[in-house]
Design a protein around this motif. Sequence first.
Motif, PDB file in Angstrom:
ATOM      1  N   TRP A  33     -15.870  -6.536  -3.578  1.00  0.00           N
ATOM      2  CA  TRP A  33     -16.238  -7.531  -2.558  1.00  0.00           C
ATOM      3  C   TRP A  33     -14.993  -7.855  -1.758  1.00  0.00           C
ATOM      4  CZ3 TRP A  33     -20.907  -9.390  -1.204  1.00  0.00           C
ATOM      5  CH2 TRP A  33     -20.946 -10.486  -0.339  1.00  0.00           C
ATOM      6  N   ASP A  34     -15.024  -7.588  -0.465  1.00  0.00           N
ATOM      7  CA  ASP A  34     -13.816  -7.775   0.327  1.00  0.00           C
ATOM      8  C   ASP A  34     -13.955  -8.872   1.384  1.00  0.00           C
ATOM      9  OD1 ASP A  34     -15.503  -6.582   2.129  1.00  0.00           O
ATOM     10  OD2 ASP A  34     -14.241  -4.818   2.498  1.00  0.00           O
ATOM     11  N   HIS A  35     -15.033  -9.644   1.318  1.00  0.00           N
ATOM     12  CA  HIS A  35     -15.240 -10.705   2.303  1.00  0.00           C
ATOM     13  C   HIS A  35     -14.749 -12.030   1.716  1.00  0.00           C
ATOM     14  CE1 HIS A  35     -16.820 -11.270   6.290  1.00  0.00           C
ATOM     15  NE2 HIS A  35     -17.537 -12.312   5.921  1.00  0.00           N
ATOM     16  N   PHE A  36     -13.442 -12.117   1.532  1.00  0.00           N
ATOM     17  CA  PHE A  36     -12.865 -13.323   0.955  1.00  0.00           C
ATOM     18  C   PHE A  36     -11.448 -13.523   1.474  1.00  0.00           C
ATOM     19  CE2 PHE A  36     -11.528  -9.970  -1.948  1.00  0.00           C
ATOM     20  CZ  PHE A  36     -10.226 -10.315  -2.300  1.00  0.00           C
ATOM     21  N   GLU A  37     -10.941 -14.736   1.291  1.00  0.00           N
ATOM     22  CA  GLU A  37      -9.551 -15.060   1.561  1.00  0.00           C
ATOM     23  C   GLU A  37      -8.996 -15.805   0.359  1.00  0.00           C
ATOM     24  OE1 GLU A  37      -9.084 -17.124   5.271  1.00  0.00           O
ATOM     25  OE2 GLU A  37      -9.752 -15.401   6.475  1.00  0.00           O
ATOM     26  N   VAL A  38      -7.692 -15.705   0.154  1.00  0.00           N
ATOM     27  CA  VAL A  38      -7.044 -16.319  -1.001  1.00  0.00           C
ATOM     28  C   VAL A  38      -6.123 -17.437  -0.536  1.00  0.00           C
ATOM     29  CG1 VAL A  38      -5.619 -15.927  -3.045  1.00  0.00           C
ATOM     30  CG2 VAL A  38      -7.123 -14.102  -2.201  1.00  0.00           C
ATOM     31  N   PHE A  39      -6.139 -18.545  -1.285  1.00  0.00           N
ATOM     32  CA  PHE A  39      -5.311 -19.709  -0.970  1.00  0.00           C
ATOM     33  C   PHE A  39      -4.542 -20.099  -2.232  1.00  0.00           C
ATOM     34  CE2 PHE A  39      -8.983 -19.609   1.734  1.00  0.00           C
ATOM     35  CZ  PHE A  39      -8.511 -19.943   2.996  1.00  0.00           C
ATOM     36  N   ILE A  40      -3.222 -19.959  -2.194  1.00  0.00           N
ATOM     37  CA  ILE A  40      -2.380 -20.255  -3.354  1.00  0.00           C
ATOM     38  C   ILE A  40      -1.620 -21.549  -3.110  1.00  0.00           C
ATOM     39  CG2 ILE A  40      -0.437 -19.454  -4.766  1.00  0.00           C
ATOM     40  CD1 ILE A  40      -1.246 -16.583  -3.994  1.00  0.00           C
ATOM     41  N   CYS A  41      -1.616 -22.422  -4.101  1.00  0.00           N
ATOM     42  CA  CYS A  41      -0.810 -23.651  -4.053  1.00  0.00           C
ATOM     43  C   CYS A  41       0.264 -23.564  -5.127  1.00  0.00           C
ATOM     44  CB  CYS A  41      -1.684 -24.881  -4.275  1.00  0.00           C
ATOM     45  SG  CYS A  41      -0.750 -26.441  -4.347  1.00  0.00           S
ATOM     46  N   GLU A  42       1.520 -23.521  -4.714  1.00  0.00           N
ATOM     47  CA  GLU A  42       2.636 -23.504  -5.655  1.00  0.00           C
ATOM     48  C   GLU A  42       3.074 -24.945  -5.923  1.00  0.00           C
ATOM     49  OE1 GLU A  42       4.987 -23.172  -8.294  1.00  0.00           O
ATOM     50  OE2 GLU A  42       4.465 -21.122  -7.646  1.00  0.00           O
ATOM     51  N   ASN A  43       2.902 -25.384  -7.161  1.00  0.00           N
ATOM     52  CA  ASN A  43       3.222 -26.750  -7.563  1.00  0.00           C
ATOM     53  C   ASN A  43       4.647 -26.918  -8.074  1.00  0.00           C
ATOM     54  OD1 ASN A  43       1.106 -28.547  -7.072  1.00  0.00           O
ATOM     55  ND2 ASN A  43      -0.005 -28.017  -8.935  1.00  0.00           N
ATOM     56  N   GLY A  44       5.393 -25.828  -8.167  1.00  0.00           N
ATOM     57  CA  GLY A  44       6.686 -25.865  -8.848  1.00  0.00           C
ATOM     58  C   GLY A  44       7.890 -26.191  -7.999  1.00  0.00           C
ATOM     59  N   GLY A  45       7.713 -26.531  -6.743  1.00  0.00           N
ATOM     60  CA  GLY A  45       8.839 -26.902  -5.898  1.00  0.00           C
ATOM     61  C   GLY A  45       9.341 -25.754  -5.024  1.00  0.00           C
ATOM     62  N   GLU A  46      10.356 -26.052  -4.199  1.00  0.00           N
ATOM     63  CA  GLU A  46      10.844 -25.091  -3.206  1.00  0.00           C
ATOM     64  C   GLU A  46      11.417 -23.832  -3.843  1.00  0.00           C
ATOM     65  OE1 GLU A  46      13.399 -26.579  -0.170  1.00  0.00           O
ATOM     66  OE2 GLU A  46      12.214 -28.376   0.176  1.00  0.00           O
ATOM     67  N   ALA A  47      12.169 -23.983  -4.937  1.00  0.00           N
ATOM     68  CA  ALA A  47      12.761 -22.806  -5.580  1.00  0.00           C
ATOM     69  C   ALA A  47      11.662 -21.875  -6.103  1.00  0.00           C
ATOM     70  CB  ALA A  47      13.681 -23.235  -6.717  1.00  0.00           C
ATOM     71  N   ALA A  48      10.648 -22.439  -6.717  1.00  0.00           N
ATOM     72  CA  ALA A  48       9.536 -21.638  -7.229  1.00  0.00           C
ATOM     73  C   ALA A  48       8.787 -20.966  -6.085  1.00  0.00           C
ATOM     74  CB  ALA A  48       8.591 -22.508  -8.045  1.00  0.00           C
ATOM     75  N   TYR A  49       8.640 -21.689  -4.983  1.00  0.00           N
ATOM     76  CA  TYR A  49       7.952 -21.126  -3.814  1.00  0.00           C
ATOM     77  C   TYR A  49       8.747 -19.952  -3.237  1.00  0.00           C
ATOM     78  CZ  TYR A  49       5.469 -21.162   0.713  1.00  0.00           C
ATOM     79  OH  TYR A  49       4.721 -20.829   1.820  1.00  0.00           O
ATOM     80  N   GLY A  50      10.063 -20.104  -3.189  1.00  0.00           N
ATOM     81  CA  GLY A  50      10.909 -19.016  -2.708  1.00  0.00           C
ATOM     82  C   GLY A  50      10.797 -17.787  -3.580  1.00  0.00           C
ATOM     83  N   LYS A  51      10.774 -17.978  -4.901  1.00  0.00           N
ATOM     84  CA  LYS A  51      10.620 -16.854  -5.820  1.00  0.00           C
ATOM     85  C   LYS A  51       9.259 -16.189  -5.661  1.00  0.00           C
ATOM     86  CE  LYS A  51      13.782 -18.575  -9.396  1.00  0.00           C
ATOM     87  NZ  LYS A  51      13.892 -19.074 -10.799  1.00  0.00           N
ATOM     88  N   LEU A  52       8.240 -17.001  -5.415  1.00  0.00           N
ATOM     89  CA  LEU A  52       6.897 -16.464  -5.213  1.00  0.00           C
ATOM     90  C   LEU A  52       6.860 -15.564  -3.986  1.00  0.00           C
ATOM     91  CD1 LEU A  52       4.048 -16.886  -6.581  1.00  0.00           C
ATOM     92  CD2 LEU A  52       3.582 -18.512  -4.748  1.00  0.00           C
ATOM     93  N   LEU A  53       7.447 -16.025  -2.886  1.00  0.00           N
ATOM     94  CA  LEU A  53       7.470 -15.221  -1.661  1.00  0.00           C
ATOM     95  C   LEU A  53       8.276 -13.932  -1.859  1.00  0.00           C
ATOM     96  CD1 LEU A  53       8.030 -17.990   1.066  1.00  0.00           C
ATOM     97  CD2 LEU A  53       5.905 -16.781   0.539  1.00  0.00           C
ATOM     98  N   THR A  54       9.422 -14.042  -2.513  1.00  0.00           N
ATOM     99  CA  THR A  54      10.270 -12.869  -2.737  1.00  0.00           C
ATOM    100  C   THR A  54       9.559 -11.820  -3.581  1.00  0.00           C
ATOM    101  OG1 THR A  54      12.281 -14.205  -2.590  1.00  0.00           O
ATOM    102  CG2 THR A  54      12.458 -12.081  -3.706  1.00  0.00           C
ATOM    103  N   ALA A  55       8.839 -12.280  -4.590  1.00  0.00           N
ATOM    104  CA  ALA A  55       8.180 -11.361  -5.511  1.00  0.00           C
ATOM    105  C   ALA A  55       6.910 -10.740  -4.929  1.00  0.00           C
ATOM    106  CB  ALA A  55       7.838 -12.078  -6.811  1.00  0.00           C
TER     107      ALA A  55
END
Length: 342
Positions: A33-55
């Motif tokens: 099924w490809d008719h979807f979008e994903v929404f991620i909420c990173e609760n761990g702060g800016e450093a965690a968000y940066g690691k998420l984007l890098t990875a």
Amino acid sequence: MPTASVKLAVIIVSYCNVDDVDRCLKSLGRSDWDHFEVFICENGGEAAYGKLLTALVGADRTLQRASDGASALDRPHKRLASVTKCRFQNSAIVVRLGLATENLGYGGGVNAWLEPLLGVLGWDSVLVLNPDTEVERRSLSELIAKSAEGFGMVGGSLVFDSAPDKIINYGLHWSRTTGRVIAIGRNAPVGSAPSSDDLARIDAISGACVLATRSFVEDVGLMAEDYFLYMEDLDWGRRRGKYRIGFASKALIRHVGGTTIGSAVAPEKRSHLSIYLSARNSILFARRFAGWRWICHFGVGLLFAARYVLKGSLSAGRIALAGLLDGAKGKTGRPDVAPRPH
């Protein structure tokens, strides 16, 4: 089967668990099924968000950055300090990564995306998905097909990652007498389905993987946030009113469980945060839905606290007692207890 016009919003709440999120995204990318979008909420702060984007984002990563940003969902809003719009590699499926303004907890992390989604058109159902899950190829289409039969809240075959032939639960039942949460169908063989009696007992679908229709969300409301973690899925189900619960047995979801706060272990080895929230929220929930019986539930909770002590973990018993007392006082929100193992 539903038509391709049925669009799904998949919401994932992360807390410093990049590997889990990446694995979950990869499984979604393999969906039929490809008719979807994903929404991620990173609760761990800016450093965690940066690691998420890098990875996750890059030429050799799961996602590629998207240059367009015309939608209101592509911009920071209310409780999301930053939003990065991406797509799967070689795919038009959009994935938005949002940085929470603070640690919002599970319900708050879901609502950080669900609330703005209610203000836009183009989606018919939402799938709340734990980051430490993997959905099999047909899972999304099976869940959507079941909801099309007239069910407002739908679950699938949630199975143990370490034992994928066994069901974790079909859904959750809350005992009004004792206040304990019962996993309906636990250890049943994969491919099985709840009986009509079991289905009637289910109060809610586990928040690890629960699909809710747009009409359900609009009528029932957002997830409760004051628990911070645990019981918000049962709360959502108990408030469902006219909406029926359905089960899609062919929708297979593997779940590791407890990777964020250390709850996927023997009871006496759980993290302090997991023990505290389980105890506190059981009383908060009982005060909300059981009337005066919450006092009986408090007594049952004391027995469980004593069990920790009998098993040689005095500190766990103390944490459980503190949780029970705070629940009795009506204390809600993010706790002060450090999420450390003992």
